[in-house]
Design an enzyme around this catalytic site. Structure first.
Site, PDB file in Angstrom:
ATOM      1  N   LYS A 164      41.818 -19.157  53.119  1.00 16.79           N
ATOM      2  CA  LYS A 164      42.877 -18.083  53.523  1.00 16.79           C
ATOM      3  C   LYS A 164      44.062 -18.766  54.061  1.00 16.79           C
ATOM      4  O   LYS A 164      45.144 -17.895  53.845  1.00 16.79           O
ATOM      5  CB  LYS A 164      42.113 -16.971  54.686  1.00 16.79           C
ATOM      6  CG  LYS A 164      40.803 -16.419  54.185  1.00 16.79           C
ATOM      7  CD  LYS A 164      40.998 -15.617  52.813  1.00 16.79           C
ATOM      8  CE  LYS A 164      39.801 -15.041  52.382  1.00 16.79           C
ATOM      9  NZ  LYS A 164      39.029 -15.688  51.991  1.00 16.79           N
ATOM     10  N   GLU A 183      47.107 -13.001  62.156  1.00 19.53           N
ATOM     11  CA  GLU A 183      48.480 -12.687  61.450  1.00 19.53           C
ATOM     12  C   GLU A 183      48.772 -11.321  61.990  1.00 19.53           C
ATOM     13  O   GLU A 183      47.910 -10.574  62.667  1.00 19.53           O
ATOM     14  CB  GLU A 183      48.116 -12.669  59.918  1.00 19.53           C
ATOM     15  CG  GLU A 183      47.316 -11.557  59.541  1.00 19.53           C
ATOM     16  CD  GLU A 183      46.757 -11.555  58.158  1.00 19.53           C
ATOM     17  OE1 GLU A 183      47.421 -12.465  57.380  1.00 19.53           O
ATOM     18  OE2 GLU A 183      45.987 -10.682  57.535  1.00 19.53           O
ATOM     19  N   GLU A 239      45.435 -11.824  50.698  1.00 24.36           N
ATOM     20  CA  GLU A 239      44.635 -13.124  50.243  1.00 24.36           C
ATOM     21  C   GLU A 239      44.166 -12.899  49.007  1.00 24.36           C
ATOM     22  O   GLU A 239      44.376 -11.997  48.343  1.00 24.36           O
ATOM     23  CB  GLU A 239      43.464 -13.109  51.288  1.00 24.36           C
ATOM     24  CG  GLU A 239      42.557 -11.921  51.041  1.00 24.36           C
ATOM     25  CD  GLU A 239      41.224 -12.092  52.240  1.00 24.36           C
ATOM     26  OE1 GLU A 239      41.617 -12.646  53.456  1.00 24.36           O
ATOM     27  OE2 GLU A 239      40.411 -11.393  52.189  1.00 24.36           O
TER      28      GLU A 239
END
Length: 673
Positions: A116, A200, A288
């Site tokens: 990722k 994130e 992703e």
């Protein structure tokens, strides 16, 4: 083409791969742990190899044992399914070195996109719009808090090697970041053997939309439309559909072309999924890429007619894609529900045990829709604490979204599972939810619409009337059967019985008269006249006593109702509603109203284990004073760590369990003063 392949997985996905391989004339090899020796995928495969103890870290995640199984059976290739080793570059490398083909993307694509963190770096380099975040490994809770403070709350803490909701936490404060970091790392280590996590920005009110891509080893890549996966709980998808009710053709084309460009940039050569987080305005950001077959791939197969497992096998064998982009046509609408072994009335905590009854709805064409059920269990099988709690994926496909949803709702009503707790009542309630039916979705849908959790509501209005009618029809048929027994003691040899009935559903009473009944042989018709201003209802069904599902027509509507015998009545489930229906004569109803109600035992001074699981941590000691919200213990079940917190200020009187203990549901963990 391969003559024999090994499936390095278990459960429904192993069964799914075996079905396609069998149709292609390819022999299959299953692998299994001690916990899976009697599993369905083991029986389905042509051969099966034992690979270790129940924990995945001692069986399904041990690369050397998978390769040894290939060599022992002569398997030329390995399909990894999803989860476990499916996105591990080291697995692809080890297979390559052993001369075994990996049915998945090349090792370099896995390295670039399967991780990722690396995938976000690659996307950023390719000028793909990405969600703001820290594209590096977080080393400590303090580091995570610092990064989160810089990005701004809320943030998402995610396992770098993650998937399926494992190793993911949303944090709204520094305190939540620190705890979420620890939980995410621990879950990532136990689920994937890799404890790296990153942080994130969490986009508020987002939608989760993903593009299915398919590439070969000759440079060709196409996209097969999108899937909407916004209905999630704890970052794990619950319902998926294809196409998305949000997208228009222009946005679909833009997302698809961007996904293909990203795949080509890393020479992607298998089935894969590029995931996006989308705004309600159709803006989108790369999230992703999953370098494997997705759990929800059936909805794409249903609207495209393309077998993705077959395509993966053909590509791995070196064949060119027979499809061009212009050949891909999206037909109709598909909806998938994930049926989990979990208790929706206990915050969706995992449930384990034996499937005393497992009767999925019939597959194939049903009216205007098609029903498909991907599963890896059977009646009498056991749901283990060691693996993911998914029992089945129920899919319906029809010409439009409304018809697909209606078919899904009926199929869920006809899906019988007993012996464990499951989420079918919740899925049924979702299907009936006006916001879901309108397609107004976001990843916060479940949290927003069910803020206090889920308890199957008692039916009201038309639903209550229909369920009361079914209860009376079932009771009447029982009475007819009983009265056909000879020599019951009356002078005529038969007892007569009143056709006046009172159906009691919860606190509501429905007085009615069975005004007529006709035996049509295969079908039985019952006319029921309700007292007061309620109209008459006619039921028609081929139901027979002992069957778990009543399927038939109620006033022109084709419905299914779960019917489970209880004392003096039946437990009914339909369309997300649940009720214990007692059917009495008028006098019986009057007397039943005088009965005392048994009260449950007081457990307010006890912390009970909410599901069967392993005690990972006891966070308190005897005599300690605890404030509301503080952590008491951590229990692991089905690869998920569940934090048990104090609901109020308490003092710990006694500890009844220790770290490492395996506990049954409702076992006492500690006692409060």
């Amino acid at each position: 083409m391969f003559k024999k392949i090994l499936i390095a997985n278990r459960g429904e996905i192993a069964c799914r791969v075996i079905k396609t391989a069998r149709r292609m004339g390819i022999a299959t090899v299953a692998v299994y742990s001690d916990a899976d020796k009697d599993a369905v995928h083991v029986a389905m495969a042509d051969e099966a190899v034992h690979i270790g103890a129940p924990p995945a870290t001692e069986s399904y995640l041990v690369i050397e044992r998978i390769i040894a199984a290939c060599k022992a059976t002569g398997a030329e290739a390995v399909h990894p399914g999803y989860g476990f080793l499916s996105e591990r570059e080291a697995f692809a490398v080890a297979l390559e070195e052993a001369g075994i083909t990996f049915i998945g993307p090349n090792r370099h694509a896995i390295a670039a996109m399967g991780d990722k963190i690396e995938s976000k770096k690659a996307a950023a380099a390719a000028k793909v719009s990405t969600v703001p975040g820290f594209l590096g490994v977080i080393e400590s809770p303090e580091h995570a808090v610092t990064i989160a403070d810089e990005i701004g709350y809320p943030v998402m803490i995610k396992a770098s090697a993650g998937g399926g909701g494992k190793g993911m936490r949303i944090a709204h404060s520094a305190g939540e970041v620190a705890e979420g970091f620890a939980r995410a790392k621990s879950e990532a280590a136990s689920s994937f053997g890799d404890d790296r996590v990153f942080v994130e920005k969490f986009i508020v009110n987002p939608r989760h939309i993903e593009i299915q891509v398919l590439g070969d080893k000759h440079g060709h890549v196409i996209y097969l439309g999108e899937r909407e996966c916004s209905i999630q709980r704890r970052n794990q998808k619950v319902i998926e559909e294809a196409p998305s009710p949000l997208l228009d053709e222009a946005t679909r084309k833009k997302m698809g072309e961007q996904a293909v460009a990203l795949a080509k940039a890393v020479n992607y050569d298998s089935a894969g999924t590029v995931e996006f987080v989308a705004g309600q305005d159709r803006s989108f950001f790369f999230l992703e890429m999953n370098t494997r077959l997705q759990v929800e791939h059936p909805v794409t197969e249903m609207i495209t007619g393309i077998d993705l497992v077959e395509q993966m096998i053909r590509v791995a064998a070196g064949e060119k894609l027979a499809l061009r982009q212009q050949d891909v046509k999206l037909t109709g609408w598909a909806v998938e529900s994930r049926v989990y072994a979990e208790d929706p009335t206990r915050s969706f905590l995992p449930s384990t045990g034996r499937l005393t009854r497992y009767r999925p709805p019939a597959e194939g064409r049903a009216g205007e829709a098609t029903v498909r059920n991907d599963t890896g269990v059977e009646e009498g099988g056991e749901i283990s604490i060691y693996y993911d709690p998914m029992i089945a994926k129920l899919v319906t496909h029809a010409g439009n979204r409304a018809t697909a949803i209606a078919a899904q709702a009926k199929a869920l009503d006809a899906f019988v599972i007993e012996g464990i707790r499951h989420n079918i009542p919740f899925l049924s309630a979702l299907m009936a939810h006006p916001r879901w039916q309108a397609g107004k979705l976001s990843t916060g849908f479940i949290a927003e619409e069910f803020p206090d959790g889920f308890v199957p509501p008692e039916p009201d209005g038309e639903a209550a009337l229909h369920m009361a009618a079914v209860a009376i029809a079932v009771d009447h048929l029982h009475n007819l059967r009983k009265r056909q027994i000879s020599d019951q003691g009356s002078s005529s040899g038969r007892f007569s019985f009143t056709r006046d009935r009172v159906a009691v559903l919860g606190a509501k009473h429905y007085a009615a008269t069975v005004s007529g009944d006709v035996d049509h042989g295969a079908l039985y018709e019952t006319a029921i006249a309700f007292a007061g201003n309620r109209h008459s209802i006619k039921t028609v069904s081929n139901w027979k006593p002992g069957e778990p599902v009543w399927q038939g027509i109620v006033n022109g509507r084709d419905i299914a109702v779960q019917v489970t015998p209880i004392l003096n009545g039946y437990a009914l489930r339909h369309a997300g509603f649940a009720s214990k229906a007692r059917v009495y004569t008028a006098r019986e109803a009057e007397l039943a109203g005088l009965m005392l109600e048994k009260k449950p035992a007081d457990t307010s001074r006890l912390l009970l284990c909410p599901m069967p699981g392993l005690v990972k941590a006891i966070a308190v000691s005897e005599g300690q004073e605890i404030k509301a919200g503080e952590t008491l213990a951590v229990v692991e079940a089905m690869k998920m760590e569940n934090v048990l917190r104090a609901e109020r200020d308490v003092t710990i009187k006694a500890l009844k369990a220790s770290e490492g203990d395996s506990l049954a549901v409702d076992a006492v963990i500690m006692e409060f003063a």
